[in-house]
Design an enzyme around this catalytic site. Structure first.
Site, PDB file in Angstrom:
ATOM      1  N   LYS A  10       0.862  -1.203   0.000  1.00  0.00           N
ATOM      2  CA  LYS A  10       0.000   0.000   0.000  1.00  0.00           C
ATOM      3  C   LYS A  10       0.888   1.241   0.000  1.00  0.00           C
ATOM      4  CE  LYS A  10       0.894   1.331   4.468  1.00  0.00           C
ATOM      5  NZ  LYS A  10       1.687   2.500   4.818  1.00  0.00           N
ATOM      6  N   ASP A 136      -1.859  -1.403  10.750  1.00  0.00           N
ATOM      7  CA  ASP A 136      -1.874  -1.356   9.284  1.00  0.00           C
ATOM      8  C   ASP A 136      -2.394  -2.647   8.651  1.00  0.00           C
ATOM      9  OD1 ASP A 136      -0.955   1.146   8.873  1.00  0.00           O
ATOM     10  OD2 ASP A 136       1.027   0.582   8.120  1.00  0.00           O
TER      11      ASP A 136
HETATM   12  O1  C5P Z   1       0.070  -0.973  15.371  1.00  0.00           O
HETATM   13  P1  C5P Z   1       1.510  -1.126  15.057  1.00  0.00           P
HETATM   14  O2  C5P Z   1       2.112  -2.392  15.594  1.00  0.00           O
HETATM   15  O3  C5P Z   1       1.837  -0.930  13.623  1.00  0.00           O
HETATM   16  O4  C5P Z   1       2.254   0.059  15.802  1.00  0.00           O
HETATM   17  C1  C5P Z   1       3.624   0.078  16.041  1.00  0.00           C
HETATM   18  C2  C5P Z   1       3.945   1.235  16.959  1.00  0.00           C
HETATM   19  O5  C5P Z   1       3.775   2.479  16.234  1.00  0.00           O
HETATM   20  C3  C5P Z   1       3.034   1.365  18.173  1.00  0.00           C
HETATM   21  O6  C5P Z   1       3.512   0.620  19.255  1.00  0.00           O
HETATM   22  C4  C5P Z   1       3.105   2.848  18.463  1.00  0.00           C
HETATM   23  O7  C5P Z   1       4.299   3.166  19.139  1.00  0.00           O
HETATM   24  C5  C5P Z   1       3.219   3.460  17.079  1.00  0.00           C
HETATM   25  N1  C5P Z   1       1.899   3.877  16.543  1.00  0.00           N
HETATM   26  C6  C5P Z   1       1.313   5.028  17.032  1.00  0.00           C
HETATM   27  N2  C5P Z   1       0.103   5.431  16.530  1.00  0.00           N
HETATM   28  C7  C5P Z   1      -0.499   4.733  15.540  1.00  0.00           C
HETATM   29  C8  C5P Z   1       0.092   3.571  15.014  1.00  0.00           C
HETATM   30  C9  C5P Z   1       1.306   3.157  15.549  1.00  0.00           C
HETATM   31  O8  C5P Z   1       1.857   5.696  17.923  1.00  0.00           O
HETATM   32  N3  C5P Z   1      -1.646   5.194  15.056  1.00  0.00           N
END
Ligand code: C5P
Length: 322
Positions: A10, A136
């Site tokens: 994406k 994501d």
């Molecule tokens: O959800 P994901 O595992 O991709 O997120 C990885 C890290 O990115 C989270 O632990 C957080 O620190 C940060 N994050 C965030 N806000 C989001 C998505 C991710 O702060 N909307």
């Protein structure tokens, strides 16, 4: 039986970061768009138990931190299934590249697993398991042009943009998303940006998107001239004022990426941006020929550049298995 699936990437057509939440995540507003670049995932279920990840790329974890491992671990009991799940990842997308590769790999694994077991999760179960594994992932259960809100995990299908030819630059830089968010917070504290100011910036993009989506129906002049969103998606995207907030923190740290965006513009892109937190950059072009010419020119300049095309929801789903 081994199920083979394409795991598409994406890009983000605009991304606004809002306030940090009590759970450590940030509010987001983004438009995700699936593209034709992909990894290939092979899933098989054998006798025994456990989950095995096979991948020749040393950057891909083979343990329980892998998103494919995590989704299978959650899905198997809900599907009421037993067996040893073997997942082979043929990695072509960059790792930590902003193209959602690891997230897409997990969703391809899930749909491959369902097919291998001849069992299906309900739509809501799939979305909830996907969101548990990462923000994501759910977008890849929708495909095409997708609105992402909340922490990016709440996804809504948007009317598909027609296929747009693009060039993707994949510099050999891995950007850590959590670090990019932390840097965003640090800069906002330094700039004394209040939570309400950051929510105003989200509303601004929301209005731009809303105008962009409704204009073909609400604006008489554009429908009379036939120059609505469907006819000229690039113009409409630029008018919507989309931008990616991560550029503000990632470009100062990696000036090469800012140069990449400029190089895409010089090569004829009508719009160029960082995807997610990077390091992938993309440019949108008016035609396949223009994108292919630009990719050749950018490769001569030393960039890892590939011409590709955006995928509508229908082509995303029809090409996962064929
Ligand atoms: O959800 P994901 O595992 O991709 O997120 C990885 C890290 O990115 C989270 O632990 C957080 O620190 C940060 N994050 C965030 N806000 C989001 C998505 C991710 O702060 N909307």
């Amino acid at each position: 039986m081994t199920i083979v699936c394409r795991s598409f990437a994406k890009i983000n057509l605009g991304l606004r970061i809002g306030a940090a939440r009590a759970d450590g995540f940030h509010e987001l507003l983004t438009v995700y768009q699936t593209i034709a670049l992909h990894d290939v995932i092979r899933v098989s279920v054998e006798r025994g138990s456990g989950i095995e990840i096979k991948c020749s790329d040393p950057h891909v974890p083979g343990d329980d931190s892998n998103t494919c491992y995590r989704i299978v671990d959650r899905a198997m009991p809900v599907l009421g299934a037993k067996g040893r799940v073997v997942i082979e990842i043929d990695k072509r997308l960059p790792v930590q590249g902003g193209l959602g590769g690891a997230s897409s790999n997990a969703i391809a694994t899930l749909v491959g697993l369902e097919r291998a077991l001849r069992k299906k999760l309900g739509a809501a179960e799939r979305l909830s398991i996907a969101a548990e594994v990462g923000s994501d992932l759910p977008l890849f259960l929708v495909g095409g042009t997708v609105l992402g809100v909340g922490r990016g995990e709440q996804v809504y299908p948007l009317p598909d943009l027609p296929p747009i030819h693009c060039v993707v630059l994949t510099p050999e830089i891995g950007v850590s998303t959590p670090k990019a968010f932390a840097e965003w917070d640090r800069r906002n504290v330094d700039a004394k940006l209040t939570a309400s100011a950051s929510s105003d910036r989200m509303k601004e993009l929301g209005r731009g998107l809303s105008a962009w989506l409704s204009e073909p129906y609400s604006s008489a002049p554009s429908s009379f001239t036939g120059r609505g969103r469907a006819e000229n998606p690039l113009l409409w995207l630029v008018r919507a004022g989309i931008e990616n907030d991560f550029e503000q923190v990632v470009f100062p740290e990696y000036p090469e990426l800012c140069e990449g965006k400029r190089a895409l513009g010089h090569a004829g892109a009508k719009y160029a941006s960082l995807s997610g937190s990077g390091s992938t950059l993309y440019g949108l072009f008016v035609s396949k020929a223009a994108a292919e010419r630009a990719a050749v020119r950018l490769r001569k300049q030393g960039w890892a550049a590939q011409a590709t095309v955006t995928l509508t929801r229908r082509s995303y789903w029809s090409r996962i298995f064929d």
